[in-house]
Design a protein around this motif. Sequence first.
Motif, PDB file in Angstrom:
ATOM      1  N   VAL A 185       0.835  -1.202   0.000  1.00  0.00           N
ATOM      2  CA  VAL A 185       0.000   0.000   0.000  1.00  0.00           C
ATOM      3  C   VAL A 185       0.867   1.248   0.000  1.00  0.00           C
ATOM      4  N   GLN A 186       1.962   1.192   0.715  1.00  0.00           N
ATOM      5  CA  GLN A 186       2.828   2.372   0.818  1.00  0.00           C
ATOM      6  C   GLN A 186       3.350   2.772  -0.553  1.00  0.00           C
ATOM      7  N   ARG A 187       3.718   1.763  -1.353  1.00  0.00           N
ATOM      8  CA  ARG A 187       4.221   2.049  -2.694  1.00  0.00           C
ATOM      9  C   ARG A 187       3.127   2.669  -3.552  1.00  0.00           C
ATOM     10  N   LEU A 188       1.895   2.153  -3.376  1.00  0.00           N
ATOM     11  CA  LEU A 188       0.777   2.698  -4.132  1.00  0.00           C
ATOM     12  C   LEU A 188       0.557   4.160  -3.763  1.00  0.00           C
ATOM     13  N   VAL A 189       0.730   4.489  -2.479  1.00  0.00           N
ATOM     14  CA  VAL A 189       0.575   5.879  -2.036  1.00  0.00           C
ATOM     15  C   VAL A 189       1.613   6.766  -2.725  1.00  0.00           C
ATOM     16  N   ASP A 190       2.867   6.264  -2.794  1.00  0.00           N
ATOM     17  CA  ASP A 190       3.915   7.043  -3.470  1.00  0.00           C
ATOM     18  C   ASP A 190       3.543   7.321  -4.914  1.00  0.00           C
TER      19      ASP A 190
END
Lengths: 352, 350
Positions: free
Chosen positions: A145-150
């Motif tokens: 999810v963190q990568r998607l946020v980036d």
Amino acid sequence: MRRPVSSLSLGSSLKGKLVRAGFQFATDLRDLNPEHLSAEAGVSQQEALEALQAASSGHGVAAVTALELLQKEEEFRSIVTFCSQLDEALGGGVPVGKVTEICGAPGVGKTQLCLQLAVDVQVPAVFGGLGGQVLFVDTEGGFQVQRLVDLAGAAVRHCSLLAEDEEQRVAMTTFTVETILSNVFLVRCRDYVELLAELHLLPDFLPDRPRLRLLVIDSVAFPFLHLHDDLSQRTRLLQGLGLRLIAAATDHNIAVVTTNHMTTRLRGSQAQLVPALGDLWGHAPSIRLLLRWEESRRLASIVKSPGHMDATVQYQITCQGFRDADQSEQPQSKRPRTQTDQSASSRENTRT
Amino acid sequence: MVVLLVGMCPGLDEDLLRSLRAADIRTVEDLVSSDIEDLAQKCSVSYKALFAIRRVLLAQHTAFPVSGADLYEELLSSTAILSTGNPSLDKLLDSGLYTGEITELTGGPGSGKSQVCFGVAVHIAYHLKQSVIYIDTTGGLTASRLLQMLQSETNNTDEQMEALQRIHTFRLFDVGALLDCLYGLGGGGLHKACVGGGSVKALIVDSVSAVIAPLLGGKQNEGMSLMIQVAAALKTMAKDFSVAVLVTNHVTRSGSGEARPGLGVSWSHIPRTRILLERVESGASGRRSATLIKSSRQACLIKEDFDLQWWSRAEGEKGGAERGEKGGGAERGEKGGEPSGKRKLDETDT
């Protein structure tokens, strides 16, 4: 041309009873009433009704001329990948209504490209995107999810810089990191049974979500890699899966993107890296992209496509996501990149 | 096994049918093979009436022998040869696709089967001005690629649109829908497709293995039966309506890595001609090699290299490229002189 009863879509025992009673062609069945038929053939009233319906209906779908097909195709745009060279080679991006497969060795960027596409499909129509939702089926656990946020943040910044007129500014209010995240439907499938079940439920899921434009399956190979002992069953399951994906893509106008691993094929004494799951699965996707390393460069090649020629382009993966390779970049030190390296660098970036 | 029905022939009315049923005579075969005197007594019907009925039924259901000369005449007048648009493929196919027959293209993923199908469809729709039925089960049909190929043939948009309108497409993803579609076409759909110019001369199914292969093997018993149903429907259509049927098939790898056409031995008897397409390892991106693996007209295993971009090359290259292709040789077995009866469908059919 008379249609034999054995070609109708009925249960095999019912067809057997009808043929034994002497009804060879569908025309024989046409003028009978259900009671008569059930008495003649020794079948129940229900089955007789079914048989009569099948015999008198079934002329299939209407033909669509190629001209109408062309007009329909021009209606839907493609999903950009934000790597302009790849988009150009693909004629606009990943096309809607077809199954695209991304193959590559581990760590080359398949999941990154999938995440990028999940963000790009949501770009509002005024910016040239599709403004659609995405169903992300994760079988490997590679979804972060963190990568998607980036990636979402980078896309929002990119579009807000482009916003010129009023319409685009209004669209930007609905294009934020929160809305992007809320338009991604994540399904976690642990084995092939769950994957197949999920795809069985697709025809019920899709009509409620008319804005869904992208289905990502990352990866389709992983759940099937365990089925070594019965390869023919694996092949049949995969073919059924392929047909279901193509039907979903065509009927509901969504882009289906699957990822695949690579495996080694021995030919004589030579070993060659080929996409996994065999040649029969290879017929299912209409478009195949092969991502690979060449020294320190990442290359993407189109190896199969009905509408584009084979081409190879260079790309890179930055903290903002999937992008064009920067031509003016200094050659990096030849440090072998690994999966942990990449996620470590992205974690570092989010901390700063 | 044809069931006896009222009105099948004069003299066969309800009462007679009922008494025959009571005597356990339900089908034409039963009536024809039973003893008429015996039957006349059992059903209390006159011998003469039964004999007359038997004669009419025999006349209705017998197959008549045809002499070879008549058959040849019929073939000469109804068969046409459709060029595929690519001279190398035409050489392999002995000048093109023959109507009344099934031709199969087989190859691995990305070997160019769909591209060849597009090229054939465009060539027939544009040059020969005939209609084409294209059944797509792979989802690979891209109308923009068809347009691209047409744009290299002519710059006139009207002609391009006209040619596109002659290509009728169906997109199906299961065998039941395929059978419905084929029988629907046979039952009258073909005539509807003829409206707007040109009779239907070609039926392309890309690919037939995508819908049948998942049904074969394992504990499924219907698979073979459905495969043979599809084969029967295609053959009947090819013969009765004088169309050339082109199907595509996948490949399986044998133990030594050799590519073999899929769907097994039972299917291998269905197409009259089979061509295997492969990528040329060292060639340019569009190069493919085609090998003739089954043919009733030429020596097998003739190989030809061709370019997938043939159907979309620029105008100027066409004349030069043709000359180049003729220069390229193929190892051909000794073939007798051209049979004089073959007629090439080059212009619009009147």
